[in-house]
Design a protein around this motif. Structure first.
Motif, PDB file in Angstrom:
ATOM      1  N   ASP A 288      41.680  30.724  28.737  1.00 31.01           N
ATOM      2  CA  ASP A 288      40.336  30.413  28.924  1.00 31.01           C
ATOM      3  C   ASP A 288      39.218  30.783  29.440  1.00 31.01           C
ATOM      4  OD1 ASP A 288      41.111  29.372  25.697  1.00 31.01           O
ATOM      5  OD2 ASP A 288      41.088  27.235  26.879  1.00 31.01           O
ATOM      6  N   ASN A 289      40.017  30.659  31.153  1.00 29.07           N
ATOM      7  CA  ASN A 289      38.438  30.813  32.179  1.00 29.07           C
ATOM      8  C   ASN A 289      38.504  32.507  32.387  1.00 29.07           C
ATOM      9  OD1 ASN A 289      37.677  28.081  32.726  1.00 29.07           O
ATOM     10  ND2 ASN A 289      39.539  27.983  34.195  1.00 29.07           N
ATOM     11  N   SER A 291      39.587  34.753  29.849  1.00 26.90           N
ATOM     12  CA  SER A 291      38.973  35.689  28.760  1.00 26.90           C
ATOM     13  C   SER A 291      36.900  35.063  28.924  1.00 26.90           C
ATOM     14  CB  SER A 291      39.576  34.770  27.240  1.00 26.90           C
ATOM     15  OG  SER A 291      40.722  35.050  27.375  1.00 26.90           O
ATOM     16  N   CYS A 292      37.015  34.469  29.318  1.00 29.94           N
ATOM     17  CA  CYS A 292      35.157  34.035  29.620  1.00 29.94           C
ATOM     18  C   CYS A 292      34.967  34.836  30.480  1.00 29.94           C
ATOM     19  CB  CYS A 292      35.427  32.589  29.923  1.00 29.94           C
ATOM     20  SG  CYS A 292      35.284  31.007  28.369  1.00 29.94           S
ATOM     21  N   LYS A 293      35.949  35.325  31.780  1.00 24.66           N
ATOM     22  CA  LYS A 293      34.763  36.036  32.150  1.00 24.66           C
ATOM     23  C   LYS A 293      34.652  37.470  32.261  1.00 24.66           C
ATOM     24  CE  LYS A 293      36.937  38.424  36.974  1.00 24.66           C
ATOM     25  NZ  LYS A 293      38.478  38.720  37.529  1.00 24.66           N
ATOM     26  N   SER A 294      33.789  37.941  32.851  1.00 28.26           N
ATOM     27  CA  SER A 294      32.860  38.941  32.156  1.00 28.26           C
ATOM     28  C   SER A 294      33.344  40.327  33.230  1.00 28.26           C
ATOM     29  CB  SER A 294      31.497  38.781  32.935  1.00 28.26           C
ATOM     30  OG  SER A 294      30.775  38.824  34.421  1.00 28.26           O
TER      31      SER A 294
END
Length: 510
Positions: A288-289, A291-294
């Motif tokens: 999840d972390n 996937s949320c990384k820009s």
């Protein structure tokens, strides 16, 4: 390994790992590669995701070995041989028996493509036996330690696997689920996140191709032979460093995602139930972390151009010549005559003409069209066929209870006292027609689809379109129409009206 994901060591870039070690961020590296990294005390930073983690007193040797089946080389206590072909000092993973040289993974692939050596026998060096991998995990028996029965249930409240006796003894009041279904749900959650990371890799690949095109266009734009070539070259070097830096970031991010996908996929397909449940929460949080990384923004580069000074008219005349203004010839514009627009009559006007009138001896109960210009009249106990001139052609006796004639049609029309409702064959209402104070008692259709409705109260025959749109008032009291109760149109198109005084009127209106 996950399909479509070619994971490799993020340091030596080899697809064959040398004693792979699994970091806390779930990235895998060769042990010799990790030993070359700079360490800050007992801490190490992941080369791919930059996650910092603490080490034990044993250093990187004390890191957890990769617990699943993976093609890699085991390092003995002796020093490993280096590749004999390249100068990058990569560890040798194979040996060519004909050439008798050690090869790293890159040189092994290249050696097998050369015409002179593509038929040589390339033998891997000592490969770690896959049967020796993490025997504690692969041989775990899914049985209860207390009751020695198979673990088939999972207690959500206690977050532990159960056998049937555990459920009856201590977990009978808890929320319990089938273990196989519970594991399948958890694995599907991770598979969804893996699909998201694969899509992210495709996006990064497309971004890399766009950057390459942008770099090509930039090189074409920077090509010059003028005296400011040195200035442009200096600017170009700075921008090319930014290009290379950004491409390296994309490649590192792709390797980071591929390594995470490989590890997650192996936990799903190769780990035991207990091992999977123990690692599930940490892996899911890690995915999840990620996937949320820009995504890193493309760095700004210089837009080269020339700055012009003010240009006078004299300079322009010197370059292009003197400007002369000439009078423009008059253009002859064609004049089109105004043509009259013909008047169109969209709705045909109809006029009714009385053809005949005759009286029948008995009360008319119903009327339907017959062949040609004839019609069947239903009277008490008798059905008679009349021509439109009032001549009786044939007749037959009927039962006392017969009050109406019915003729089946493809469409359906319903009418009541004050409204006419139009429906399709499924009785879905399409439209309606109504008049104030009207009492509709008769209805007929002609071969053109027009609908005629008789208003008993106003003594008017209305002409409607096939969709129920009002066209005109066709017949009224001035034609002698009075209290029409029955109306038909015969096969010749003549309109038959039956009034209250046993008087039948026939009209031609088309």
């Amino acid at each position: 390994m996950a399909e479509g994901c070619n994971s490799k060591c993020g340091i030596c870039l080899s697809f064959i790992f040398t004693e792979p070690k699994l970091l806390h961020c779930y990235h895998t590296f060769c042990l010799p590669c990790l030993q070359k990294l700079d360490m800050n005390g007992n801490k190490i930073t992941c080369p791919l995701c930059k996650t910092k983690m603490s080490l034990s007193d044993k250093g990187v040797v004390g890191l957890k070995s990769y617990p699943f089946r993976l093609e890699y080389v085991k390092v003995d206590n002796a020093v490993m041989d280096a590749c004999d072909l390249c100068d990058e000092q990569n560890f040798a993973v194979s040996k060519c028996l004909e050439c008798k040289i050690n090869l790293c993974s890159n040189c092994r692939n290249y050696h097998g493509k050369l015409k002179a050596s593509k038929n040589h026998t390339i033998q891997p060096l000592k490969i770690f036996d896959s049967e020796e991998l993490d025997q504690t995990i692969s041989n775990v028996k899914t049985k209860c330690k207390e009751h020695c029965k198979e673990l088939t249930l999972f207690c959500k409240q206690c977050n532990t696997s159960l056998c049937i006796e555990c459920l009856e003894e201590t977990h009978h009041c808890h929320q319990v689920e089938n273990l196989s279904m519970f594991l399948q749900t958890k694995k599907e959650m991770l598979l969804v996140r893996i699909a998201s990371l694969k899509a992210r890799i495709s996006f990064l690949q497309n971004t890399a191709e766009m950057v390459k095109l942008k770099e090509i266009n930039y090189n074409k734009h920077c090509h010059t032979e003028t005296g400011c070539k040195n200035i442009i070259d200096n600017i170009k070097k700075k921008d090319m460093k930014e290009f290379d830096k950004y491409m390296n970031q994309i490649e590192t991010e792709k390797m980071s995602l591929s390594g995470l996908i490989m590890t997650t996929d192996d936990y799903i397909n190769q780990s035991s139930d207990a091992h999977f449940l123990a690692e599930f929460s940490v892996i899911r949080k890690r995915l999840d972390n990620t996937s949320c990384k820009s995504v890193n923004i493309f760095p700004p580069i210089h837009d080269l151009g020339y700055e012009w000074d003010a240009v006078s008219e004299a300079v322009i005349e010197k370059m292009f010549g003197k400007i002369i203004a000439r009078e423009k010839e008059k253009e002859v514009k064609p004049i089109y005559p105004h043509l009259p627009v013909p008047q169109l009559c969209l709705l045909p006007a109809h006029k009714a003409v009385k053809l005949s009138e005759f009286v029948v001896p008995n009360e008319v109960l119903d009327i339907i069209p017959a062949d040609n210009d004839n019609a069947w009249l239903l009277t008490p106990r008798l059905a008679c066929m009349y021509t439109n001139k009032g001549i009786k052609d044939q007749s037959f006796n009927t039962h006392d209870d017969i009050k109406r004639f019915v003729r089946k049609t493809a469409s359906r029309m319903l009418f009541c006292k004050d409204v006419v409702v139009f429906t399709d064959k499924n009785f879905i209402v399409l439209d309606s027609f109504q008049k104030l104070y009207a009492q509709f008692k008769a209805l007929a259709t002609d071969k053109y689809g027009n609908i005629l409705v008789a208003d008993y109260f106003s003594d008017i025959i209305y002409l409607l379109s096939e969709n129920g749109v009002f066209q005109q008032s066709l017949v009224n009291k001035s034609y002698g129409v009075h209290e029409t109760t029955i109306m038909i149109i015969d096969e010749c198109g003549y309109l038959w009206l039956v009034g209250a005084s046993k008087c039948i009127k026939v009209f031609s209106y088309q």
